[in-house]
Design an enzyme around this catalytic site. Structure first.
Site, PDB file in Angstrom:
ATOM      1  N   PRO A 195       0.802  -1.222   0.000  1.00 16.56           N
ATOM      2  CA  PRO A 195       0.000   0.000   0.000  1.00 16.56           C
ATOM      3  C   PRO A 195       0.838   1.275   0.000  1.00 16.56           C
ATOM      4  O   PRO A 195       0.328   2.351  -0.306  1.00 16.56           O
ATOM      5  CB  PRO A 195      -0.841  -0.110   1.282  1.00 16.56           C
ATOM      6  CG  PRO A 195      -0.159  -1.127   2.124  1.00 16.56           C
ATOM      7  CD  PRO A 195       0.540  -2.051   1.189  1.00 16.56           C
ATOM      8  N   GLU A 210       1.435  -7.752   9.129  1.00 14.11           N
ATOM      9  CA  GLU A 210       1.544  -6.312   9.328  1.00 14.11           C
ATOM     10  C   GLU A 210       2.441  -5.632   8.307  1.00 14.11           C
ATOM     11  O   GLU A 210       2.303  -4.442   8.058  1.00 14.11           O
ATOM     12  CB  GLU A 210       2.061  -6.028  10.744  1.00 14.11           C
ATOM     13  CG  GLU A 210       2.044  -4.555  11.139  1.00 14.11           C
ATOM     14  CD  GLU A 210       0.625  -3.988  11.196  1.00 14.11           C
ATOM     15  OE1 GLU A 210       0.490  -2.762  11.064  1.00 14.11           O
ATOM     16  OE2 GLU A 210      -0.326  -4.773  11.365  1.00 14.11           O
ATOM     17  N   ASP A 248      -8.266   0.751 -25.468  1.00  5.16           N
ATOM     18  CA  ASP A 248      -8.847   0.708 -24.132  1.00  5.16           C
ATOM     19  C   ASP A 248      -8.732   2.052 -23.429  1.00  5.16           C
ATOM     20  O   ASP A 248      -7.893   2.894 -23.770  1.00  5.16           O
ATOM     21  CB  ASP A 248      -8.131  -0.337 -23.262  1.00  5.16           C
ATOM     22  CG  ASP A 248      -8.475  -1.744 -23.685  1.00  5.16           C
ATOM     23  OD1 ASP A 248      -9.551  -1.939 -24.269  1.00  5.16           O
ATOM     24  OD2 ASP A 248      -7.664  -2.646 -23.423  1.00  5.16           O
ATOM     25  N   ARG A 291      -2.271  -9.057 -20.820  1.00 10.19           N
ATOM     26  CA  ARG A 291      -3.098  -8.750 -21.986  1.00 10.19           C
ATOM     27  C   ARG A 291      -2.391  -7.816 -22.969  1.00 10.19           C
ATOM     28  O   ARG A 291      -2.828  -7.685 -24.122  1.00 10.19           O
ATOM     29  CB  ARG A 291      -4.435  -8.139 -21.545  1.00 10.19           C
ATOM     30  CG  ARG A 291      -4.321  -6.787 -20.893  1.00 10.19           C
ATOM     31  CD  ARG A 291      -5.640  -6.344 -20.278  1.00 10.19           C
ATOM     32  NE  ARG A 291      -6.723  -6.339 -21.229  1.00 10.19           N
ATOM     33  CZ  ARG A 291      -6.942  -5.363 -22.116  1.00 10.19           C
ATOM     34  NH1 ARG A 291      -6.127  -4.313 -22.132  1.00 10.19           N
ATOM     35  NH2 ARG A 291      -7.951  -5.415 -22.945  1.00 10.19           N
TER      36      ARG A 291
END
Length: 247
Positions: A89, A116, A169, A154
């Protein structure tokens, strides 16, 4: 491309790696997808991969030894173009540009954490990239890794049936994708725009460009700030602002 995933839960990837586009790409030999349980590299009889943090604190921290050993084993053949990607994160927020960068590598190794966090030595001395898929917390790095892998694979040559698909896209051009329609031409009184059935390819391309600009302006205006727009595109934007589309 070779993709290895270090995870404590390799079974989570079985369906993802065997189905749909990823499964077909793997079968065709366009990508080699592999999972490694880094618990197998633990250097103690209990196969422990985490421990309490020095200095105290809540939760457990992943130990460096198993992850270092697993990555070093995967790289012992001397790969030249590789990246070791830490799903975290705190990492760089993932986007299409990053997917394109990763797709040019020969070998990707993803590290999926739990608990953690990671011992800082993993972050500083082993990984090449840290990636986050958004500003929220999940129970582990497996689902983010799946998302990144799908986005990267992809883009590889031969993976998509239509080689122009990936280039059209959303985000590939920096804009959101224009609206798409298919049969029937009229559904419950809702009609496909006439220009799309006109057969006039130049007008269709202009309509699509304008609608992509409109959709981006309405939904993700911050994306336009990162682009260098042509004079014609700037005129489109001004026109859209002056005459909003009727709903």
């Amino acid at each position: 491309m070779k993709i290895d995933v270090l995870t404590l839960f390799p079974d989570m990837f079985q369906g993802v790696f065997k189905e749909s586009i990823l499964g077909k790409a793997n079968e065709k030999g366009l990508v080699a997808l592999n999972t490694i349980n880094f618990r197998d590299y633990a250097n103690n009889k209990h196969k422990t991969v985490d421990d309490y943090p020095y200095g105290g604190g809540a939760g457990m921290v992943l130990k460096p030894e198993p992850i270092f050993s697993a990555v070093e084993n995967l790289l012992e053949k001397g790969d030249s173009e590789y990246k070791v990607v830490l799903m975290c994160p705190q990492g760089e927020k993932f986007n299409q540009k990053k997917a394109e960068e990763l797709s040019r590598s020969e070998h990707l190794i993803f590290i999926c954490g739990h608990y953690e966090g990671y011992d800082e030595r993993i972050r500083k001395h082993l990984v090449t990239d840290e990636i986050s898929i958004g500003d929220y917390i999940l129970t582990g790095g497996e689902i983010p890794a799946m998302a990144v892998i799908d986005s990267v694979v992809r883009l590889l040559p031969g993976v998509l049936g239509n080689e122009t698909s990936a280039g059209n896209d959303s985000f590939s051009s920096g804009l959101l994708e224009y609206p798409q329609y298919t049969r029937p031409a009229s559904f419950r009184g809702l009609d496909v725009p006439d220009v799309l059935m006109s057969g006039h390819h130049k007008n269709i391309e202009k309509w699509r460009e304008k609608e992509a600009l409109r959709r981006t302006l309405e939904r993700r205006p911050e994306l336009l700030e990162e682009l260098t727009l042509s004079k014609e595109q700037e005129n489109y934007i001004n026109e859209i602002k002056l005459k909003p589309k009727k709903t």
